[in-house]
Scaffold this motif. Structure first.
Motif, mmCIF file in Angstrom:
data_model
loop_
_atom_site.group_PDB
_atom_site.id
_atom_site.type_symbol
_atom_site.label_atom_id
_atom_site.label_comp_id
_atom_site.label_asym_id
_atom_site.label_seq_id
_atom_site.Cartn_x
_atom_site.Cartn_y
_atom_site.Cartn_z
ATOM 1 N N ASP A 6 36.934 150.762 69.508
ATOM 2 C CA ASP A 6 36.679 151.779 70.491
ATOM 3 C C ASP A 6 35.761 152.863 70.389
ATOM 4 O OD1 ASP A 6 38.984 150.977 71.851
ATOM 5 O OD2 ASP A 6 40.329 152.404 71.076
ATOM 6 N N VAL A 7 35.560 153.065 68.885
ATOM 7 C CA VAL A 7 34.525 153.916 68.399
ATOM 8 C C VAL A 7 33.415 153.445 68.828
ATOM 9 C CG1 VAL A 7 33.511 155.141 66.595
ATOM 10 C CG2 VAL A 7 36.057 155.465 67.119
ATOM 11 N N THR A 8 33.162 152.043 68.300
ATOM 12 C CA THR A 8 31.844 151.167 68.357
ATOM 13 C C THR A 8 31.428 151.154 69.698
ATOM 14 O OG1 THR A 8 32.571 150.137 66.065
ATOM 15 C CG2 THR A 8 30.830 149.076 67.953
ATOM 16 N N GLU A 9 32.309 150.887 70.844
ATOM 17 C CA GLU A 9 31.986 150.600 72.166
ATOM 18 C C GLU A 9 31.263 152.036 72.530
ATOM 19 O OE1 GLU A 9 34.077 149.563 76.378
ATOM 20 O OE2 GLU A 9 35.228 149.963 74.587
ATOM 21 N N GLN A 10 32.161 152.964 72.217
ATOM 22 C CA GLN A 10 31.718 154.236 72.750
ATOM 23 C C GLN A 10 30.334 154.489 72.587
ATOM 24 O OE1 GLN A 10 34.145 157.590 71.235
ATOM 25 N NE2 GLN A 10 32.889 159.167 72.377
ATOM 26 N N HIS A 11 29.807 154.212 71.056
ATOM 27 C CA HIS A 11 28.607 154.693 70.668
ATOM 28 C C HIS A 11 27.558 153.839 70.920
ATOM 29 C CE1 HIS A 11 30.209 158.369 68.857
ATOM 30 N NE2 HIS A 11 30.952 157.633 68.538
ATOM 31 N N SER A 12 27.810 152.321 70.991
ATOM 32 C CA SER A 12 26.914 151.340 71.083
ATOM 33 C C SER A 12 26.856 150.530 72.343
ATOM 34 C CB SER A 12 27.130 150.301 69.816
ATOM 35 O OG SER A 12 26.755 151.204 68.655
ATOM 36 N N ALA A 13 27.561 150.594 73.206
ATOM 37 C CA ALA A 13 27.756 149.885 74.355
ATOM 38 C C ALA A 13 26.844 150.262 75.237
ATOM 39 C CB ALA A 13 29.089 150.158 75.144
ATOM 40 N N ALA A 14 26.132 151.463 75.401
ATOM 41 C CA ALA A 14 24.891 151.683 76.235
ATOM 42 C C ALA A 14 23.557 151.461 75.773
ATOM 43 C CB ALA A 14 25.135 153.383 76.542
ATOM 44 N N ARG A 15 23.535 151.057 74.389
ATOM 45 C CA ARG A 15 22.404 150.687 73.903
ATOM 46 C C ARG A 15 22.241 149.288 73.750
ATOM 47 N NH1 ARG A 15 19.469 154.500 74.147
ATOM 48 N NH2 ARG A 15 18.075 153.602 72.290
ATOM 49 N N LEU A 16 23.058 148.530 74.091
ATOM 50 C CA LEU A 16 22.831 147.029 74.069
ATOM 51 C C LEU A 16 21.934 146.166 74.950
ATOM 52 C CD1 LEU A 16 26.769 145.971 73.989
ATOM 53 C CD2 LEU A 16 24.707 145.751 71.902
ATOM 54 N N VAL A 17 21.565 147.020 76.118
ATOM 55 C CA VAL A 17 20.295 146.494 76.990
ATOM 56 C C VAL A 17 19.237 146.621 76.372
ATOM 57 C CG1 VAL A 17 19.357 146.539 79.103
ATOM 58 C CG2 VAL A 17 21.921 146.406 78.906
ATOM 59 N N THR A 18 19.055 148.083 75.832
ATOM 60 C CA THR A 18 17.770 148.328 75.277
ATOM 61 C C THR A 18 17.552 147.397 74.077
ATOM 62 O OG1 THR A 18 18.085 150.489 75.879
ATOM 63 C CG2 THR A 18 16.500 150.252 74.073
ATOM 64 N N ALA A 19 18.426 147.010 73.040
ATOM 65 C CA ALA A 19 18.473 146.331 71.939
ATOM 66 C C ALA A 19 18.124 144.757 72.693
ATOM 67 C CB ALA A 19 19.711 146.357 71.093
ATOM 68 N N ALA A 20 18.698 144.691 73.546
ATOM 69 C CA ALA A 20 18.293 142.982 74.141
ATOM 70 C C ALA A 20 16.820 142.990 74.456
ATOM 71 C CB ALA A 20 19.145 142.738 75.289
ATOM 72 N N LYS A 21 16.375 143.953 75.189
ATOM 73 C CA LYS A 21 15.048 144.010 75.692
ATOM 74 C C LYS A 21 13.902 144.038 74.101
ATOM 75 C CE LYS A 21 15.640 146.641 79.795
ATOM 76 N NZ LYS A 21 15.372 147.792 80.626
ATOM 77 N N LEU A 22 14.477 144.809 73.385
ATOM 78 C CA LEU A 22 13.615 144.503 72.093
ATOM 79 C C LEU A 22 13.755 143.143 71.709
ATOM 80 C CD1 LEU A 22 12.208 146.307 69.704
ATOM 81 C CD2 LEU A 22 14.229 146.220 68.777
ATOM 82 N N LEU A 23 14.735 142.517 71.652
ATOM 83 C CA LEU A 23 14.882 140.997 70.975
ATOM 84 C C LEU A 23 13.965 140.217 72.087
ATOM 85 C CD1 LEU A 23 18.480 141.000 69.746
ATOM 86 C CD2 LEU A 23 16.307 141.336 68.320
ATOM 87 N N GLU A 24 14.231 140.238 73.308
ATOM 88 C CA GLU A 24 13.465 139.707 74.292
ATOM 89 C C GLU A 24 12.039 139.402 74.057
ATOM 90 O OE1 GLU A 24 17.034 140.104 77.701
ATOM 91 O OE2 GLU A 24 15.129 141.090 77.692
ATOM 92 N N LYS A 25 11.484 140.527 73.668
ATOM 93 C CA LYS A 25 9.695 140.765 73.512
ATOM 94 C C LYS A 25 9.515 140.109 72.294
ATOM 95 C CE LYS A 25 9.683 145.024 76.195
ATOM 96 N NZ LYS A 25 9.464 146.687 76.158
ATOM 97 N N ALA A 26 10.329 139.790 71.330
ATOM 98 C CA ALA A 26 9.742 139.221 69.874
ATOM 99 C C ALA A 26 9.421 137.793 70.030
ATOM 100 C CB ALA A 26 11.208 139.406 69.092
ATOM 101 N N GLU A 27 8.401 137.651 69.409
ATOM 102 C CA GLU A 27 7.902 136.229 69.118
ATOM 103 C C GLU A 27 8.854 135.395 68.282
ATOM 104 O OE1 GLU A 27 4.014 135.945 67.623
ATOM 105 O OE2 GLU A 27 3.297 137.244 69.302
#
Length: 288
Positions: free
Chosen positions: A113-134
């Protein structure tokens, strides 16, 4: 009394500029504990010096100690700094305690629950960072190795340019030399932090590589050097910190990556699945 409660009690006594910071902290605590001081200042519309003054007015030496206290207040403080032996000793004599296992499952649910609360909203931003990586390099040592391995194993089902930095055979330095500008290093660790993982983060930064940290605190050496941070809780009534939430966080990140990848990713997954079945990797059920 926690940080949030103290802010509410002291809000009226603060100056207008500090009230502006306090209002942002109270309204956006998740953003405060997951973003840099610069970004918090931009969103709160105050300079970094005001954030430092705000933290000192609240009784902290600076902004980072304030963030650590807020992180702890919100349930992300790590208990991993305790000695494993000392914590194991507290379990002795509880073999017949019916609450022993119940405590563990309750804590795991809380961690999720705590992990979802603090990180769920950041997952898309993290995914975008990975998508740009070579290239994406993933590193997690010791207890975090299973999280790193499963992340790479599943990610490679739909992306080939993902590599596990495991150092098998003493070739970790050779693997680290493959990190280039334009790549992303996914570093996974919790307190006490793995020296090898911290070294990899430092090397990645020196080479101009982006860093995504999966860790237990914004004060961790991984997070302090990272471009993006996903936090997971590691609390456990047992003697060793839990990695259940870390695994769930990695799987959630993969879910977001696939959802954004499009039909080509689905085709790669179907192709990989077909090859696994045709190669005899899996035991076939009787009659099939």
């Amino acid at each position: 009394m926690g940080v949030i409660d103290q802010l509410r009690d002291r809000f009226a006594s603060l100056s207008p500029s500090l009230q502006q910071v306090a209002r942002y902290v109270l309204d956006h605590p998740n953003e405060v504990v997951t973003q840099s001081m610069r970004n918090v200042g931009l969103h709160a519309q105050v300079p970094p010096t005001t954030l430092v003054r705000f933290a000192q007015t609240c009784g902290f030496e600076g902004w980072n100690p304030f963030k650590q206290a807020l992180t702890a207040d919100m349930g992300l403080a790590s208990e991993a700094g305790n000695q494993y032996g000392e914590r194991a000793r507290s379990l002795l004599g509880r073999a017949r305690d019916k609450q022993l296992t119940a405590e563990m499952f309750a804590m795991q649910r809380s961690n999720l629950d705590v992990t979802e609360q603090h990180s769920a909203a950041r997952l898309v931003t993290a995914a975008k960072l990975l998508e740009k990586a070579e290239q994406v390099h993933v590193m997690g040592m010791r207890a975090c190795f299973p999280v790193a391995f499963s992340l790479v194993y599943v990610y490679r089902l739909f992306r080939r340019s993902v590599h596990l930095l495991e150092g098998m055979g003493g070739v970790r330095e050779m693997q680290l030399r493959a990190i280039d500008p334009g790549d992303v290093l996914v570093a996974i660790s919790f307190a006490p932090y793995s020296h090898e993982t911290v070294h990899a983060v430092e090397l990645a930064r020196a080479r101009g590589c982006k860093v995504l940290a999966l860790t237990d605190s914004l004060a961790s050496p991984l997070s302090l050097a990272a471009d993006e941070t996903l936090l997971f809780a590691v609390n456990s009534p047992s003697f060793f910190p839990s990695v259940t939430a870390a695994q769930a966080l990695a799987e959630s990140l993969l879910e977001v990556l696939v959802s954004r990848a499009g039909p080509q990713a689905v085709a790669r997954i179907e192709s990989a699945e077909g090859e696994l079945h045709s190669s005899g990797v899996y035991v076939q059920a009787a009659g099939k």
